[in-house]
Design an enzyme around this catalytic site. Structure first.
Site, short mmCIF file in Angstrom:
data_model
loop_
_atom_site.label_atom_id
_atom_site.label_comp_id
_atom_site.label_asym_id
_atom_site.label_seq_id
_atom_site.Cartn_x
_atom_site.Cartn_y
_atom_site.Cartn_z
N GLU A 45 -10.70 -9.62 3.12
CA GLU A 45 -9.46 -9.22 3.79
C GLU A 45 -9.79 -9.04 5.26
O GLU A 45 -10.63 -8.20 5.61
CB GLU A 45 -8.92 -7.91 3.19
N GLU A 66 -8.64 0.54 -2.75
CA GLU A 66 -9.47 0.52 -1.53
C GLU A 66 -10.41 1.70 -1.59
O GLU A 66 -10.00 2.80 -1.97
CB GLU A 66 -8.57 0.71 -0.30
N HIS A 88 -3.64 -4.57 7.93
CA HIS A 88 -3.77 -3.45 8.87
C HIS A 88 -2.87 -3.64 10.10
O HIS A 88 -3.02 -4.62 10.82
CB HIS A 88 -5.21 -3.22 9.35
N ARG A 101 -6.72 12.75 1.14
CA ARG A 101 -5.63 13.19 2.04
C ARG A 101 -4.28 12.61 1.63
O ARG A 101 -3.25 13.10 2.04
CB ARG A 101 -5.95 12.82 3.48
N ASN A 136 0.85 -1.19 0.00
CA ASN A 136 0.00 0.00 0.00
C ASN A 136 0.89 1.24 0.00
O ASN A 136 1.71 1.43 0.91
CB ASN A 136 -0.89 -0.03 1.25
N ARG A 164 -9.41 8.27 -0.78
CA ARG A 164 -10.36 8.74 0.23
C ARG A 164 -11.16 9.93 -0.29
O ARG A 164 -10.70 10.69 -1.13
CB ARG A 164 -9.60 9.17 1.50
N HIS A 191 -5.71 3.75 -1.37
CA HIS A 191 -7.06 4.07 -0.85
C HIS A 191 -7.39 5.50 -1.28
O HIS A 191 -6.81 6.45 -0.78
CB HIS A 191 -7.03 3.95 0.67
N HIS A 195 1.05 6.15 1.98
CA HIS A 195 1.82 7.07 2.83
C HIS A 195 3.03 7.67 2.14
O HIS A 195 3.65 8.58 2.68
CB HIS A 195 2.14 6.41 4.16
N THR A 240 -8.18 3.46 8.75
CA THR A 240 -9.42 2.69 8.73
C THR A 240 -9.62 1.95 10.05
O THR A 240 -8.84 1.07 10.41
CB THR A 240 -9.39 1.67 7.57
N1 PXP Z 1 -5.81 -3.10 4.26
C1 PXP Z 1 -6.78 -2.17 4.30
C2 PXP Z 1 -8.14 -2.53 3.79
C3 PXP Z 1 -6.53 -0.87 4.80
O1 PXP Z 1 -7.52 0.05 4.85
C4 PXP Z 1 -5.22 -0.55 5.22
C5 PXP Z 1 -4.91 0.84 5.73
O2 PXP Z 1 -5.06 1.74 4.70
C6 PXP Z 1 -4.23 -1.55 5.11
C7 PXP Z 1 -4.56 -2.81 4.65
C8 PXP Z 1 -2.81 -1.28 5.47
O3 PXP Z 1 -2.68 -0.98 6.82
P1 PXP Z 1 -1.29 -0.43 7.35
O4 PXP Z 1 -1.06 0.89 6.69
O5 PXP Z 1 -1.49 -0.34 8.82
O6 PXP Z 1 -0.25 -1.44 6.94
#
Ligand code: PXP
Length: 238
Positions: free
Chosen positions: A152, A71, A192, A50, A8, A46, A44, A11, A102
């Site tokens: 998931e 996402e 997550h 952001r 992901n 949003r 994601h 960030h 989330t």
């Molecule tokens: N999976 C989903 C569905 C999420 O919403 C997120 C956070 O955006 C993640 C995985 C990844 O989580 P993390 O950033 O804590 O690794």
């Protein structure tokens, strides 16, 4: 068998947005993650944009060669964008404007009709559908009833466990939920709060095919480089 890694890149965009410029570009991070062996790229989009924005999602659709997982909350604005750009996969998540990340899984149980119709709309465009849910039987059954391809599991409670015993309880919870989901014919993934310290034990759950990792991996990448960070995660998942 190893667990696949979906990266992901939200960030990376968070860092860009801190100055409102063009760097670092999450698109570059996606290329590096794929070169290092990631099996998919996740972002994601949003409502408040952001981190990743509409341009990022469109460029990612062009350049991602593994699998693009968008996402998203089930809002009509984002649904229209998803149906237009056609990611390989959408992951339906709950979304609150004021949250930092989330919080908790999507409440699918009790809303099967609504999510079944939405799943059909995505399937008509050839987009697979994943539901981000708590590892609970009623949510799994509801997701299956909606026609989900994948679920998931939200691993936040597991990741936040503060003792070995608490973490074992959450691991067992994930293990039995994974069995139920696999029996229902769903592909099982998780994500997550996962990091290099807590992903190892997930290998004991044979049904988990892939993990989705963002924050900790991007944090590591800032220090050691993106490709090295991805390689370290892949090593742990082997
Ligand atoms: N999976 C989903 C569905 C999420 O919403 C997120 C956070 O955006 C993640 C995985 C990844 O989580 P993390 O950033 O804590 O690794």
């Amino acid at each position: 068998m190893s667990i696949r890694l979906a990266v992901n890149i939200d960030h990376v965009a968070t860092l860009r947005e801190a100055r409102g410029g063009i760097e670092p570009d999450p698109v570059h991070a996606a290329v590096l993650a794929e070169l290092a062996g990631a099996s998919g790229i996740v972002c994601h989009l949003r409502e408040d944009r952001r981190h990743v924005n509409d341009r990022d999602v469109r460029v990612l659709r062009e350049i991602v060669t593994t699998k693009l997982d968008l996402e998203m909350a089930a809002s009509e604005e984002i649904i229209a964008i998803a149906l237009d750009i056609v990611p390989d996969l959408v992951t339906l998540v709950p979304e609150k404007r004021e949250e930092l990340t989330t919080e908790g899984g999507l409440a699918v149980a009790g809303h099967v009709e609504r999510y079944r119709t939405l799943t059909e709309r995505f399937h008509e465009r050839g987009i697979e559908v994943s539901f981000f849910i708590e590892p609970e039987a009623d949510q799994i059954e509801a997701a299956a009833a909606c026609g989900a391809d994948i679920i998931e599991f939200h691993t936040g409670t597991y990741a936040n466990a503060r003792s070995g015993a608490a973490s074992m309880i959450q691991l067992e919870r994930l293990t039995s939920a994974a069995r139920i989901a696999a029996q229902a014919g769903l592909v099982v993934t998780a994500g997550h709060g996962l990091d290099l310290r807590n992903i190892g034990p997930l290998r004991s759950i044979a049904e988990i095919e892939e993990v989705s990792i963002g924050h900790a991996l991007v944090g590591r990448a800032v220090l050691v480089g993106f490709e090295r960070a991805v390689e370290e995660y892949l090593q742990m998942l082997r």
